[in-house]
Design a protein around this motif. Structure first.
Motif: not given
Length: 195
Positions: A128-129, A133, A136
């Motif tokens: 997510l962060t 990423r 994802q």
């Protein structure tokens, strides 16, 4: 150890440290829990390759195969149960007679529910962060971890969903550096496409 960014972030949570692949935090944690505890955990998860009992083990300095690391991540997706990777479940003759049937599934539960919940949240945050990423998946929960070895010799992404676990390794057979491949770049993109 140094962080990939060559900067020091100061105090961070373990979730942030994992998601951003902060080597300084991993080495400090290894110092606090001890390399032998790390090796015991790795063995419970199914790692059988030789491992050196030193602080750099938290940075991935003990070599494992893609199959081993993928199998070690399976308990994160299946409720905490270790598995033994296999290719053949059974062999039958043309008339249906059973010649071989695989026996056994693994060591049983190796991660308790509360630890499993924490690890899944942390691994999801990487996608997510954090550094993962690029891996994802739209509309699908997933977790994983990037890895980049010294001098960009290896790029890893190991991740899982509720039904699949996949490890992607990129590197040169002669152990020469890649052209700056990181685990969060091409390996994460390949993982996403496969998943």
């Amino acid at each position: 150890p140094k962080n990939y960014s060559k900067s020091y972030r100061g105090p961070v949570s373990l979730t942030e440290a994992l998601s951003l692949s902060l080597n300084t935090v991993a080495a400090k944690l290894a110092d606090e829990v001890g390399p032998r505890a790390i090796i015991r955990s790795a063995r419970k998860l199914g790692i059988t390759s030789p491992m050196q009992s030193n602080l750099s083990i938290a940075l991935g300095t003990s070599e494992v195969t893609p199959l081993e690391i993928a199998a070690a991540y399976v308990p994160f997706s299946n409720g905490g149960y270790a598995i033994v990777p296999h290719v053949i479940r059974s062999i039958r003759t043309s008339d249906g007679k059973l010649l071989y049937a695989r026996q056994g599934d693994g060591a049983g539960r190796v991660i308790d529910h509360s630890t499993l919940s924490d690890m899944n949240m942390m691994m999801a945050e990487t996608l997510l962060t954090g550094t993962g990423r690029a891996a994802q998946l739209e509309g699908r929960p997933a977790g994983g971890k990037t890895g980049t070895s010294q001098d960009f010799r290896d790029g890893w992404f190991i991740g899982y969903t509720g039904t699949f676990t996949t490890a992607v390794w990129l590197g040169n057979d002669n152990n020469s550096p890649t052209k700056r491949a990181t685990g969060g770049s091409l390996p994460a993109k390949i993982w996403k496409e496969v998943m």
